[in-house]
Design an enzyme around this catalytic site. Structure first.
Site, PDB file in Angstrom:
ATOM      1  N   MET A  61       0.840  -1.148  -0.073  1.00  0.00           N
ATOM      2  CA  MET A  61      -0.087  -0.037   0.003  1.00  0.00           C
ATOM      3  C   MET A  61       0.987   1.291  -0.001  1.00  0.00           C
ATOM      4  O   MET A  61       2.014   1.165   0.595  1.00  0.00           O
ATOM      5  CB  MET A  61      -1.014   0.023   1.250  1.00  0.00           C
ATOM      6  CG  MET A  61      -1.609   1.246   1.681  1.00  0.00           C
ATOM      7  SD  MET A  61      -2.540   1.238   3.069  1.00  0.00           S
ATOM      8  CE  MET A  61      -1.572   0.738   4.167  1.00  0.00           C
ATOM      9  N   ASN A  62       0.433   2.543  -0.535  1.00  0.00           N
ATOM     10  CA  ASN A  62       1.230   3.556  -0.235  1.00  0.00           C
ATOM     11  C   ASN A  62       0.186   5.020  -0.197  1.00  0.00           C
ATOM     12  O   ASN A  62      -0.552   4.680   0.987  1.00  0.00           O
ATOM     13  CB  ASN A  62       2.385   3.969  -1.284  1.00  0.00           C
ATOM     14  CG  ASN A  62       1.846   3.854  -2.851  1.00  0.00           C
ATOM     15  OD1 ASN A  62       1.424   2.783  -3.343  1.00  0.00           O
ATOM     16  ND2 ASN A  62       1.827   5.126  -3.654  1.00  0.00           N
ATOM     17  N   ASP A  63       0.091   5.920  -1.011  1.00  0.00           N
ATOM     18  CA  ASP A  63      -0.629   6.994  -0.682  1.00  0.00           C
ATOM     19  C   ASP A  63      -2.194   6.907  -0.311  1.00  0.00           C
ATOM     20  O   ASP A  63      -2.970   5.996  -0.844  1.00  0.00           O
ATOM     21  CB  ASP A  63      -0.676   7.846  -1.916  1.00  0.00           C
ATOM     22  CG  ASP A  63       0.374   8.308  -2.482  1.00  0.00           C
ATOM     23  OD1 ASP A  63       0.724   9.118  -3.189  1.00  0.00           O
ATOM     24  OD2 ASP A  63       1.787   7.780  -2.062  1.00  0.00           O
TER      25      ASP A  63
ATOM     26  N   GLN B 113      -3.692   3.684  -2.533  1.00  0.00           N
ATOM     27  CA  GLN B 113      -2.817   3.106  -3.332  1.00  0.00           C
ATOM     28  C   GLN B 113      -2.453   1.737  -3.018  1.00  0.00           C
ATOM     29  O   GLN B 113      -1.920   1.392  -1.940  1.00  0.00           O
ATOM     30  CB  GLN B 113      -1.598   3.961  -3.617  1.00  0.00           C
ATOM     31  CG  GLN B 113      -1.835   5.388  -4.244  1.00  0.00           C
ATOM     32  CD  GLN B 113      -2.451   5.448  -5.564  1.00  0.00           C
ATOM     33  OE1 GLN B 113      -1.391   5.267  -6.386  1.00  0.00           O
ATOM     34  NE2 GLN B 113      -3.374   5.585  -5.855  1.00  0.00           N
TER      35      GLN B 113
ATOM     36  N   THR C  14      -2.760   8.693  -7.243  1.00  0.00           N
ATOM     37  CA  THR C  14      -3.500   9.614  -5.859  1.00  0.00           C
ATOM     38  C   THR C  14      -4.453  10.702  -6.592  1.00  0.00           C
ATOM     39  O   THR C  14      -4.365  11.014  -7.565  1.00  0.00           O
ATOM     40  CB  THR C  14      -2.244  10.036  -5.376  1.00  0.00           C
ATOM     41  OG1 THR C  14      -1.575   8.988  -4.739  1.00  0.00           O
ATOM     42  CG2 THR C  14      -2.781  10.939  -4.266  1.00  0.00           C
TER      43      THR C  14
ATOM     44  N   GLU D 118       5.244  16.552  -4.930  1.00  0.00           N
ATOM     45  CA  GLU D 118       4.101  15.391  -5.126  1.00  0.00           C
ATOM     46  C   GLU D 118       3.083  15.483  -3.915  1.00  0.00           C
ATOM     47  O   GLU D 118       3.245  16.397  -3.019  1.00  0.00           O
ATOM     48  CB  GLU D 118       4.702  13.985  -4.765  1.00  0.00           C
ATOM     49  CG  GLU D 118       5.704  13.535  -5.700  1.00  0.00           C
ATOM     50  CD  GLU D 118       6.115  12.048  -5.628  1.00  0.00           C
ATOM     51  OE1 GLU D 118       5.830  11.500  -6.561  1.00  0.00           O
ATOM     52  OE2 GLU D 118       6.552  11.681  -4.562  1.00  0.00           O
TER      53      GLU D 118
ATOM     54  N   ASP E 120       9.828  14.568  -3.349  1.00  0.00           N
ATOM     55  CA  ASP E 120      10.087  13.302  -4.205  1.00  0.00           C
ATOM     56  C   ASP E 120      11.462  13.148  -4.065  1.00  0.00           C
ATOM     57  O   ASP E 120      11.897  12.170  -3.731  1.00  0.00           O
ATOM     58  CB  ASP E 120      10.056  13.886  -5.550  1.00  0.00           C
ATOM     59  CG  ASP E 120       9.741  12.523  -6.564  1.00  0.00           C
ATOM     60  OD1 ASP E 120       9.741  12.473  -7.870  1.00  0.00           O
ATOM     61  OD2 ASP E 120       9.538  11.349  -5.697  1.00  0.00           O
TER      62      ASP E 120
END
Lengths: 162, 654
Positions: free
Chosen positions: B124-126, B142, B186, B304, B337
């Site tokens: 999983m991310n954002d 995500q 995202t 980002e 980033d």
């Protein structure tokens, strides 16, 4: 005749400017010579942008991981007393092939290079862990050291995309 | 090569001319032009090869000195990036020090958190599109359905009545269109005036271009918002001229302008300058791009997950994203980033020309010495206005600090931070404060209260039973007489440039610190993570306080990142030193001075797990005794599970 001459000059210029691109890029990495030899020897190197150069390096990581896994497999028979460490190395190098490399390729191609950086850094970490498992008596030292070096160069190039 | 192609028609045109002459040329002369051409061709080829050789390899042998300087310099530059701002990621790949640890399933399965949001497995991310609708908090994220590393990104979905007890739902969006075939990335939600929801998100197209797409709930009557419809006219935004095709992502929640339009911002970069583009729209389908930017800061790289929102200068509550006025400041936040750090700055928003000016340009958005939501592992964060309880809530992605092999072996990677309320610190006016949402207190089980005096150089065990799921609230006082002695003693130097990150950690003793807790420790303290204050003596009896977390001894394993994190924390006159710590297996969230400085860290003990986990209080100061008054709660699991019909019977709290 004139056109042929112009054509030749342009070819020379293109070759020279790409050679410059590789040289300029490699100057910003921790191992200029290794970087140049890896990129020069690859046919894609002559027309690649920074992304392309990074992907070539990832491909070298992939090739080196495959080669190392083959060596690990032959060592199971030759050095059965090393089974435990070889198992761990096998796990680590399979991670490079199945997780790090695909992650790096996808991330660099899609323009989110930070995940590519994660992947190439991890390739060096996994190699270092594998090497450390032999407690100083590793039969894989030159391969793991190579991976660490290639990982460092790859990382430097991926950083240029950030 | 274009040049040769454009020449071909010309040369072929020449042939007819030379052809007509050929008939009259004797045979020997006819052959010579071809030979001459060949000779010239080979000559040039040789020159080209020679030149290339000289350029590429001439750099190595004779220029050894230059090379060494360059490589040393670039190594230093890389290391510099690592040391100063990237402590939480690896330095150059070196041989590992210490013992390798062979991760096994017992040790790995302990790492799963009990009350932090994480999917059942995989990467999983954002956080995406958080919102409250018809009685449910929605969380999207995500997600990689195929593995424990980033890739193949879908939108995961979960709902909760209280931001703590989450229920997994099916995917909200998958990469099934050409405009998001390479990733449904995202995005953020906006509530329209009629209460309906629009979602803007970034798609990575089949040609790897980053575009913005519009989606909305298929059935607004469904409180679970299970199905989402993508607008048939997508993409609604493509990278504008001058912006890279892969530098255009993460659209924000929209806010209303004074002429009734909706406005969004999208982060990007131009060379090394981080920027925030501005677009206006009335229908979320067509947009006007402003010529000017919301803001930009040189040398910060790609921005980002930009977030932009108002905060009240005087009141302790959250504000809807469209609120503006004299009582309001605006926050710009961006995820850098380059350094994987979320930075924010406080400033003033000018609606008439869609610009924002920071209160303090020396700590503008993205400047390395600027403000961060969190001084540990915390990225891609996003806020939303919770209209249900009138607060602004912050979500943050907490990645792993271990090797990818361990992630693959354990089958998952990443958690989310506990949602935090975020507001302007009305006492200092110069920073935000964050605090875990109050609903987390529903997980508190039995508690124990302590009042302890700890002499310099002492570690005290704190008996609380199991110590892997804890909520600790503590207050510290330095013994007044000791403080006075320290200030009177000229031989005790002013700590000039203390920084948690370069201090060497909690074992390095100063006059007035460090002191705090050792969490996730084993009985012999061979593994421990210290969360602590470090107080320095400044000029004129002024104290300067730092809040740090030292993970360098958190595990015996050597394939894990183990930094020391932290920062200065403002302590106002009359305030006691307070900290709160949430311990949840492999994640620790620390809040200093009511959330003025927050530190999230990931740790992977090999010994201090299961029944062997302990809690200690320590005072490593040289010259001061401290008194600690604190309460420790056992924390229940949040039992996060897939949604089922039974869950519909859950009563909603009002």
């Amino acid at each position: 005749m004139k056109m042929v001459v112009v054509m030749m000059i342009m070819m020379v210029m293109a070759m020279v400017s790409e050679a410059n691109m590789i040289e300029q890029t490699c100057k910003e990495t921790p191992d200029f010579n290794l970087c140049v030899s890896l990129l020069d020897s690859d046919p894609r190197g002559s027309s690649a942008d920074t992304s392309g150069l990074a992907l070539i390096l990832v491909d070298k990581i992939k090739g080196l991981a495959t080669k190392t896994l083959k060596e690990i497999n032959t060592l199971y028979k030759k050095r059965p007393e090393l089974k435990q460490a070889l198992d761990e190395c096998s796990r680590r190098y399979n991670t490079i092939l199945k997780a790090d490399v695909p992650e790096a390729i996808e991330a660099i191609s899609k323009g989110v290079p930070k995940f590519g950086e994660d992947g190439v850094i991890d390739a060096g970490v996994e190699a270092a862990v594998c090497e450390g498992d032999f407690k100083g008596k590793s039969p894989l030292t030159s391969l793991t050291k190579s991976m660490q070096k290639v990982s460092n160069v790859a990382r430097a190039i991926v950083r240029m995309l950030l | 090569m274009a040049s040769s192609e454009s020449l071909l028609p010309v040369s072929s045109q020449q042939d007819p001319l030379s052809d007509s002459r050929r008939d009259s040329i004797p045979e020997s002369r006819r052959r010579r032009p071809i030979k001459v051409h060949l000779a010239i061709y080979s000559g040039f080829l040789l020159i080209a090869l020679y030149v290339t050789l000289v350029i590429t390899h001439g750099g190595s042998a004779p220029k050894n000195d230059v090379n060494d300087d360059t490589t040393v310099e670039s190594r230093a530059r890389l290391a510099g990036v690592s040391e100063k701002s990237n402590d939480h990621i690896w330095n150059l790949s070196n041989d590992l020090k210490g013992e390798a640890f062979a991760w096994n399933n017992t040790v790995l399965s302990w790492q799963r958190t009990a009350f932090h949001f994480q999917p059942e497995k995989n990467w999983m991310n954002d956080p995406n599109g958080p919102l409250f609708y018809k009685g449910w908090y929605h969380f999207f994220y995500q997600y990689n359905p195929n593995g424990a590393v980033w890739g193949d990104i879908f939108w995961g979905h979960a709902v909760s009545k209280d931001l703590i007890h989450w229920l997994y739902l099916p995917f909200a969006m998958v990469p099934d269109q050409w405009y998001d075939a390479n990733g449904v990335w995202t995005g953020s939600a906006t509530f329209l005036d009629d209460g309906s929801i629009v979602m803007l998100y970034t798609g990575s197209t089949d040609k790897f271009v980053q575009v913005q797409n519009l989606a909305y709930p298929e059935d607004p009557k469904d409180p679970l918002l299970l199905k989402w419809t993508k607008f048939s006219g997508n993409p609604v935004l493509v990278p504008p001229p001058g912006i890279g095709a892969k530098d255009f992502r993460d659209p924000t929640t929209a806010w209303k302008t004074s002429d009734g339009k909706w406005r969004i911002t999208i982060g990007s970069k131009i060379n090394r300058t981080g920027i925030s583009l501005i677009y206006d729209t009335t229908d979320f389908k067509t947009y006007e791009k402003h010529e000017t930017l919301l803001h930009q800061v040189p040398n910060t790289g790609m921005w980002e997950c930009v977030d932009f929102y108002p905060v009240s200068k005087t009141k302790d509550k959250g504000l809807d994203t469209s609120v503006n006025g004299p009582d309001v400041k605006h926050i710009i936040k961006a995820s850098m980033d380059d350094t994987r750090i979320d930075h924010y700055a406080i400033g003033t928003y000018y609606d008439s020309n869609a610009t924002w000016v920071p209160d303090n340009p020396s700590i503008d958005v993205g400047i390395s010495t600027g403000l961060r939501y969190d001084y540990g592992k915390f990225y891609a964060s996003k806020t939303f206005y919770d209209q249900h309880k009138g607060r602004r809530i912050l979500w943050g992605w907490i990645g792993e600090s271990d090797s990818e092999a361990a992630d693959v072996q354990k089958g998952w990677s990443s958690v989310q931070g506990i949602p935090r309320i975020v507001a302007l610190d009305t006492k200092t006016g110069k920073n935000l404060v964050q605090w875990p949402v109050k609903e987390i207190e529903s997980l508190r089980l039995r508690s124990k209260k302590f009042h302890m005096k700890v002499e310099p150089g002492t570690v005290v065990p704190v008996d609380v039973g199991p110590a892997a799921q804890l909520d600790i609230e503590a207050e510290f006082k330095i013994k007044k007489e000791d403080l006075e002695v320290v200030f009177a003693d000229d031989s005790v130097e002013d700590d000039k440039e203390f920084s948690c990150e370069t201090s060497g950690g909690a074992t390095v003793r100063g006059a007035l610190g460090p002191f705090g807790f050792s969490v996730l420790a084993d009985q012999s303290l061979s593994e421990q993570t210290q969360v602590y204050f470090y107080v320095t003596k400044g000029k004129d009896s002024k104290l300067k306080t730092f809040f740090c977390t030292d993970t360098s001894r958190s595990t015996m394993a050597n394939d894990v990142v183990k930094p020391v994190y932290g920062s200065f924390v403002p302590v106002l006159k009359g305030e006691k030193l307070t900290m709160r710590i949430l311990v949840d297996h492999s994640i620790i969230e620390g809040f200093g001075q009511g959330g003025r400085t927050c530190i999230t860290s990931r740790v992977y003990p090999t010994k201090a797990i299961y029944g062997a986990t302990r809690l200690f209080l320590f005072n490593n100061a040289n010259d001061a005794a401290i008194t600690a008054s604190f309460k420790v709660w056992q924390m229940n699991s949040a039992f996060i599970h897939p949604f089922s019909a039974d869950d519909l019977g859950v009563p909603s709290s009002t």
